[in-house]
Design a protein around this motif. Structure first.
Motif, short mmCIF file in Angstrom:
data_model
loop_
_atom_site.label_atom_id
_atom_site.label_comp_id
_atom_site.label_asym_id
_atom_site.label_seq_id
_atom_site.Cartn_x
_atom_site.Cartn_y
_atom_site.Cartn_z
N GLN A 1 38.25 -25.74 62.69
CA GLN A 1 39.22 -24.69 62.99
C GLN A 1 40.37 -25.30 63.78
O GLN A 1 40.14 -26.00 64.78
N LEU A 2 41.59 -25.01 63.37
CA LEU A 2 42.75 -25.54 64.06
C LEU A 2 42.95 -24.86 65.40
O LEU A 2 42.97 -23.63 65.49
N LEU A 3 43.06 -25.66 66.47
CA LEU A 3 43.34 -25.13 67.80
C LEU A 3 44.84 -25.10 68.08
O LEU A 3 45.36 -24.12 68.61
N LEU A 4 45.52 -26.20 67.76
CA LEU A 4 46.96 -26.27 68.00
C LEU A 4 47.53 -27.49 67.28
O LEU A 4 46.78 -28.34 66.80
N LYS A 5 48.88 -27.55 67.24
CA LYS A 5 49.55 -28.63 66.53
C LYS A 5 50.88 -28.93 67.21
O LYS A 5 51.49 -28.04 67.84
N TYR A 6 51.32 -30.16 67.08
CA TYR A 6 52.60 -30.59 67.60
C TYR A 6 53.38 -31.28 66.49
O TYR A 6 52.88 -32.22 65.85
N PHE A 7 54.63 -30.80 66.29
CA PHE A 7 55.50 -31.44 65.31
C PHE A 7 56.72 -32.05 65.99
O PHE A 7 57.08 -33.19 65.74
N SER A 8 57.35 -31.25 66.85
CA SER A 8 58.55 -31.72 67.55
C SER A 8 58.87 -30.69 68.62
O SER A 8 58.20 -29.67 68.75
N GLY A 9 59.89 -31.01 69.43
CA GLY A 9 60.35 -30.04 70.42
C GLY A 9 59.55 -30.11 71.71
O GLY A 9 59.17 -31.19 72.16
N ASP A 10 59.28 -28.95 72.26
CA ASP A 10 58.56 -28.86 73.53
C ASP A 10 57.26 -29.65 73.46
O ASP A 10 56.44 -29.42 72.58
N THR A 11 57.08 -30.54 74.41
CA THR A 11 55.91 -31.42 74.36
C THR A 11 54.64 -30.75 74.83
O THR A 11 53.56 -31.32 74.70
N LEU A 12 54.73 -29.58 75.41
CA LEU A 12 53.54 -28.82 75.82
C LEU A 12 53.36 -27.70 74.80
O LEU A 12 54.21 -26.82 74.68
N VAL A 13 52.26 -27.74 74.08
CA VAL A 13 52.03 -26.75 73.04
C VAL A 13 50.82 -25.88 73.40
O VAL A 13 49.84 -26.37 73.95
N GLN A 14 50.95 -24.62 73.09
CA GLN A 14 49.88 -23.67 73.35
C GLN A 14 49.12 -23.40 72.06
O GLN A 14 49.69 -23.38 70.97
N GLY A 15 47.82 -23.21 72.20
CA GLY A 15 47.01 -22.92 71.02
C GLY A 15 46.16 -21.69 71.21
O GLY A 15 46.38 -20.90 72.12
N ILE A 16 45.16 -21.58 70.35
CA ILE A 16 44.27 -20.44 70.43
C ILE A 16 43.19 -20.68 71.48
O ILE A 16 43.01 -21.81 71.95
N GLY B 1 43.02 -20.19 74.53
CA GLY B 1 43.44 -20.63 75.85
C GLY B 1 43.65 -22.12 75.99
O GLY B 1 43.81 -22.63 77.11
N PHE B 2 43.64 -22.87 74.89
CA PHE B 2 43.85 -24.30 74.93
C PHE B 2 45.34 -24.65 74.89
O PHE B 2 46.15 -23.92 74.33
N GLU B 3 45.66 -25.78 75.50
CA GLU B 3 47.00 -26.34 75.41
C GLU B 3 46.89 -27.85 75.30
O GLU B 3 45.85 -28.44 75.62
N ALA B 4 47.95 -28.49 74.83
CA ALA B 4 47.96 -29.95 74.73
C ALA B 4 49.36 -30.44 75.05
O ALA B 4 50.35 -29.74 74.80
N GLU B 5 49.44 -31.63 75.59
CA GLU B 5 50.71 -32.21 75.96
C GLU B 5 50.91 -33.53 75.24
O GLU B 5 50.06 -34.43 75.29
N PHE B 6 52.02 -33.65 74.54
CA PHE B 6 52.41 -34.87 73.85
C PHE B 6 53.17 -35.76 74.83
O PHE B 6 54.18 -35.34 75.41
N LYS B 7 52.67 -36.97 75.01
CA LYS B 7 53.35 -37.95 75.87
C LYS B 7 53.62 -39.20 75.04
O LYS B 7 52.73 -40.02 74.81
N ARG B 8 54.87 -39.33 74.63
CA ARG B 8 55.24 -40.44 73.75
C ARG B 8 55.02 -41.79 74.44
O ARG B 8 54.51 -42.72 73.82
N SER C 1 49.80 -40.40 73.74
CA SER C 1 48.65 -39.52 73.98
C SER C 1 48.96 -38.08 73.62
O SER C 1 50.12 -37.66 73.60
N PHE C 2 47.91 -37.35 73.37
CA PHE C 2 48.01 -35.92 73.05
C PHE C 2 46.73 -35.29 73.56
O PHE C 2 45.83 -34.93 72.82
N ASN C 3 46.63 -35.14 74.87
CA ASN C 3 45.41 -34.66 75.51
C ASN C 3 45.31 -33.14 75.46
O ASN C 3 46.30 -32.42 75.65
N LEU C 4 44.11 -32.68 75.25
CA LEU C 4 43.82 -31.24 75.16
C LEU C 4 43.30 -30.75 76.50
O LEU C 4 42.45 -31.41 77.11
N ARG C 5 43.77 -29.59 76.92
CA ARG C 5 43.35 -29.05 78.23
C ARG C 5 43.02 -27.57 78.12
O ARG C 5 43.52 -26.86 77.24
#
Lengths: 116, 115
Positions: free
Chosen positions: B45-60, B62-69, B73-77
């Protein structure tokens, strides 16, 4: 939207037998993927269809494996002369039209194959 | 070649505690990144995804992830874990040279939640 369905959910077979799995994607999804997942590992890409065309096959897909998607709807994955190393979960995913890599893939529940 | 590494095979946290699952990727350009969750015997099941833009993405859920170029890394929190979050979590990268959109998955992290 009923989700991606796969049949059967479980298959036990003897080494050397042929098996076939079916995947029904979400309707109107034009892309369909097959993955294989072994215990303790992430899924590994096997093959990809856009509509009825099979556009990519992984090197994991030996000549004993064949996949089809006639008419661009459901897909089948056949394994001939099964080996114990084929035991795995076979996952199917579908996605709507979008940029490659950007499409959201929706996964089915998988078919667990056990080769004795 | 693309690759995804999830350094933690197994993590145990107490219910109500915060959670961070690590994901590192190898890719030459800006990747498309995904987090999926898999319950025993189930599909992903997909929790969240990052394509571009804001590096902090919200998912289902209550999860979030931050893209750090800079750290690849793309850690889930999640700030507070619930017992129902116990599952296996997979990070994946989806932008490849083949243009098929196939996903490259990490090995997965199994999350156990203590009561």
């Amino acid at each position: 939207d009923t989700g991606v369905s796969q049949d059967p959910r479980h298959k036990i077979t003897k080494r050397g037998q042929n098996v076939t799995f079916r995947c029904d994607p979400i309707s109107e999804h034009n892309r369909l993927y097959w993955y294989r997942q072994t215990l303790g590992q992430g899924p590994e890409f096997l093959t990809y269809f856009q509509n009825e065309a099979q556009l990519e096959k992984s090197r994991l897909l030996s000549d004993r494996f064949s996949a089809e998607r006639p008419k661009g709807s459901f897909s089948t994955l056949e394994i001939q002369r099964t080996e114990q190393g084929d035991s795995a979960m076979y996952l199917c995913a579908s996605s709507p039209r979008d940029l490659p890599g950007r499409d959201t893939q929706y996964f089915g529940p998988g078919t667990r194959l056990t080769v004795l | 070649a693309q690759s995804v590494t999830q350094p933690d095979i197994h993590i145990t946290v107490s219910e109500g505690a915060s959670l961070e699952l690590r994901c590192n990727y190898s890719y030459g350009a800006t990747p498309y990144l995904f987090w999926y969750v898999q319950s025993p015997g189930q599909g992903l099941q997909l929790l969240l995804k990052y394509f571009s833009g804001d590096t902090l993405v919200q998912g289902i859920k209550g999860f979030e992830a931050e893209f750090k170029r800079s750290q690849s890394s793309f850690n889930l929190r999640k700030p507070s874990v619930h017992w129902s979050d116990a599952a296996e979590y997979f990070c994946a990268v989806g932008r490849g040279s083949s243009n098929t959109g196939k996903l490259i998955f990490g090995q997965g992290t199994t999350l156990q939640v203590k009561p």
